[in-house]
Design an enzyme around this catalytic site. Structure first.
Site, PDB file in Angstrom:
ATOM      1  N   GLU A  60       2.716 -10.506   6.385  1.00  0.00           N
ATOM      2  CA  GLU A  60       2.925  -9.232   7.443  1.00  0.00           C
ATOM      3  C   GLU A  60       3.509  -9.913   8.966  1.00  0.00           C
ATOM      4  O   GLU A  60       4.053  -9.306   9.551  1.00  0.00           O
ATOM      5  CB  GLU A  60       1.738  -8.621   7.637  1.00  0.00           C
ATOM      6  CG  GLU A  60       1.443  -7.420   6.510  1.00  0.00           C
ATOM      7  CD  GLU A  60       1.321  -7.972   5.226  1.00  0.00           C
ATOM      8  OE1 GLU A  60       0.718  -9.207   5.367  1.00  0.00           O
ATOM      9  OE2 GLU A  60       1.363  -7.241   4.141  1.00  0.00           O
ATOM     10  N   HIS A 129      -7.631   1.095   2.709  1.00  0.00           N
ATOM     11  CA  HIS A 129      -6.167   1.825   2.534  1.00  0.00           C
ATOM     12  C   HIS A 129      -6.056   3.046   3.358  1.00  0.00           C
ATOM     13  O   HIS A 129      -4.990   3.728   2.950  1.00  0.00           O
ATOM     14  CB  HIS A 129      -5.745   2.097   1.053  1.00  0.00           C
ATOM     15  CG  HIS A 129      -5.385   0.682   0.429  1.00  0.00           C
ATOM     16  ND1 HIS A 129      -6.390  -0.327   0.148  1.00  0.00           N
ATOM     17  CD2 HIS A 129      -4.341  -0.042  -0.053  1.00  0.00           C
ATOM     18  CE1 HIS A 129      -5.933  -1.422  -0.438  1.00  0.00           C
ATOM     19  NE2 HIS A 129      -4.500  -1.154  -0.616  1.00  0.00           N
TER      20      HIS A 129
END
Ligand SMILES: Cc1ncc(C[n+]2csc(CCOP(=O)(O)OP(=O)(O)O)c2C)c(N)n1
Ligand SMILES: [Mg+2]
Lengths: 324, 332
Positions: A60, A129
């Protein structure tokens, strides 16, 4: 007018952006061959090829930073991060680089980058999440933070975000992807700076955005049945905040309730509440109320997750407590 | 004198010497200004390491890009940013290269494609990868030279960036200035595999290890590496060097022995090249003295420029946060 899902609207926006400007490209984990972890970019690899729909390794920080560098280098990258929780691995690049380059360089450089990511709960994905951390990003000068809550905004915000010469983060609430709405065929340019009144009402202002817009509208409908007119404001932009629209509404209704899926402490809802109190204290007939997520990491079990996030019933109850 | 007047065939070496001397004298003067409190904050000196910045930037074309760290005065000067603009930046003046908003650690210059001045260890590497990606997508045969220290090699961003650059064959020249310490942490105390070239090899990135105290060796390696990078994807240059001063002005330097420092000073790249040039008959003591005088004059001119510089009006504090910010009526 065509009825499309929020997912299709984002996909259409991506396709149009890729088709109209050579500088635009999309990159992120599984945006290509897999079709996007939420199937948003499905079909775009086949249409535009692997140079412009780039699958990245799981890194990322590197691919968000590469988006920053590519933006500095004359491209208009759209970077997709699967989920806001994963964006924390790229926080360095977003906060230390994207948000600072224009300022640190004395205005010489700018980062025309768009970062899209999923946020929010509702799919039983647990504590890594499901969080709503967009309020953290809204803390940072140098970033524009958008939260499309409707099909029209899901489609319409991308093009102006790409035109914006500074970094823009777009938060797509995961529970909205399947929601259907009408997408006007002749949609004009969408303004990124203003909040929108989604439902008019004279007794109470509900300030919300993104994933909690549907619950807020449901609550307004229920309150209407009780004779209470709730005005629902969709902030749309979390930074900058369009307080003019909010304050004008509060001047009419004299009551404000902020509905935010983020946690309450140190949050976007705290900011909105503080600004109403700072700027419209004398308009208020009651303290500003807030409905936020319970202060727990998101639980997995359905009944527990339901108990965490703001729902219409909780909004209605809070509205009653304000005396509306 | 100009370097072109030097002994035929050696002008370029004389130019390299001058570039290193410019950095050295600039920074020595910056130390004085620091003591006099005209410069504050963190000040990281390149002193001892000048050959790295000079040798690599010499190998770059004007259209290539540089990404550097907080220890970047040398890179900025070698790249062609004026001493005036850098010194004014150190003094926080609006005439500074970043208008006084960046300071010593954040020199930026669009004209020379100098993309900072990054003070997050490892933070510049992903950006360099992206600059190279843009060049590749735009079909521009440009190289991005990315400088970082040995400490950055322990960061995840190093590994992510090496992998991405190699995977996508991007023209990034990774330039690791291995000065053996990350602040007080010696390389051997931080790396399970202290041979940095081995790490590059794990990503299939070809590498060279070079004596970073020898500007001619650095330049020669950089020339090869830059051209290899331009057409063949990323390369890794390990520049073995040493800083003669502390990590920053705050560093009491407790973690190194005087013997070690003195031994490295024997390899100072500036006298090393000056002596070689004198021995070759390319630069006698008189010419060398004149060069030093000219460099000193340039430094004093830069200091005078900085001192005469002005301060950004505080009303402009919020300019440059975003495109329209700081102008009356802008949304916040
Ligand atoms: C991510 C991060 N961690 C810690 C620091 C504090 N810090 C600044 S420089 C430095 C040492 C870096 O060493 P190296 O990469 O070898 O570069 P050098 O200073 O030797 O040029 C540290 C720990 C920082 N700036 N950024
Ligand atoms: Mg070091």
């Amino acid at each position: 007018m065509t009825a499309v899902t929020y997912r299709e609207a984002v996909r259409r926006a991506l396709r149009d952006a890729l088709a109209t400007d050579d500088r635009v490209f999309l990159m992120g984990v599984d945006v290509g061959a897999y079709g996007g972890c939420y199937a948003v970019s499905l079909g775009l690899l086949e249409e535009f090829g692997p140079e412009r729909v780039r699958d990245t390794p799981l890194s990322e920080s590197a691919f968000v930073g590469a988006g920053i560098g590519a933006a500095l280098g004359g491209m208009l990258p759209i970077v997709e991060i699967m989920t806001v929780n994963f964006s924390l691995l790229a926080l360095d690049q977003i906060v230390n680089n994207a948000a600072t380059y224009r300022y640190m360089s004395g205005g010489q450089m700018h980062v025309p980058l768009v970062i899209r990511m999923t946020t929010g709960a509702g799919r039983q994905l647990g504590a890594q999440h499901s969080h709503s951390l967009e309020g953290w990003y809204a803390h940072v000068p140098g970033l524009r933070i958008l939260a499309p809550a409707t099909v029209t905004d899901a489609y319409g915000m991308l093009a102006p975000a790409l035109v914006d010469p500074d970094p823009v983060l777009i938060f797509e609430h995961g529970a909205l992807y399947h929601v259907k709405g009408e997408l006007p065929d002749d949609l004009g340019p969408v303004d990124l700076t203003t909040a929108v009144i989604r439902r008019a009402g004279g007794d109470l202002t509900l300030v919300t955005y993104g994933g909690t817009l549907p619950a807020s509208l449901d609550a307004a409908e229920q309150l209407a049945g009780e004779g209470v007119g709730a005005e629902v404001i969709d902030l749309r932009s979390l930074r900058p905040l369009d307080m003019d629209t909010v304050l004008a509404s509060v001047a009419r209704t004299h009551r404000a309730l902020v509905v935010d899926e983020g946690w309450r402490s140190g949050s976007l809802s705290a900011e909105v509440s503080a600004r109403i109190t700072e700027q419209a204290f004398s308009d208020l007939d009651a303290p500003v109320g807030r409905v936020c997520s319970a202060e727990v990491p998101m639980p997995y079990a359905k009944h527990l997750e339901d108990a965490v996030v703001p729902r219409a019933a909780g909004v209605v109850a809070a509205a009653r407590r304000l005396g509306a | 004198m100009t370097d072109a007047d030097a002994f035929p065939g050696m002008q370029h070496q004389v130019h390299l010497l001058r570039q290193m001397a410019r950095i050295r004298r600039f920074e020595e003067r910056a130390v004085e200004l620091y003591s006099a409190t005209a410069i504050r904050g963190f000040l990281h000196l390149d002193i001892g390491q000048e050959a790295c910045a000079v040798g690599v930037t010499e190998a770059l074309e004007p259209d290539d890009a540089v990404v550097a760290t907080y220890r970047e005065h040398g890179h900025a000067l070698a790249r062609g940013i004026t001493m005036r603009a850098v010194m004014a930046e150190l003094e926080g003046k609006v005439e500074g290269v970043s208008r006084g908003r960046g300071g010593s650690m954040h020199l930026f210059d669009v004209a020379t494609r100098f993309f900072g001045g990054n003070a997050i260890v490892g933070g510049g590497l992903p950006v360099a990868v992206g600059l190279a990606l843009a060049d590749k997508l735009r079909g521009l045969p440009r190289v991005t030279a990315c400088f970082f220290g040995d400490g950055a090699v322990a960061e995840g961003e190093f590994h992510e960036s090496m992998n991405l650059a190699a995977l996508w064959h991007l023209p990034v020249l990774f330039c690791c200035e291995n000065n053996r310490y990350a602040m007080g942490t010696a390389l051997l105390r931080a790396q399970s595999e202290p041979d940095l070239a081995v790490k590059a090899a794990a990503y299939r990135v070809p590498s060279w290890s070079v004596d970073g105290m020898d500007v001619l060796a650095v330049e020669e390696a950089a020339n090869r590496a830059v051209e290899a990078t331009r057409f063949g994807g990323p390369h890794f240059l390990e520049l073995r060097t040493y800083r003669f001063r502390g990590h920053s002005m705050y560093d009491p330097d407790r973690y190194r022995s005087t013997d070690e420092i003195e031994a490295w000073k024997e390899r100072d790249p500036i006298p090393r090249l000056a002596t070689a040039l004198r021995d070759a008959g390319a630069l006698d003591d008189g010419a060398r003295g004149r060069m030093e005088e000219e460099v000193a004059a340039e430094v004093e001119d830069a200091v005078a420029f900085a001192e005469a510089g002005t301060l950004e009006p505080v009303e402009d504090l919020e300019r440059f946060v975003t495109a329209g910010s700081g102008v009356p009526g802008a949304a916040r």
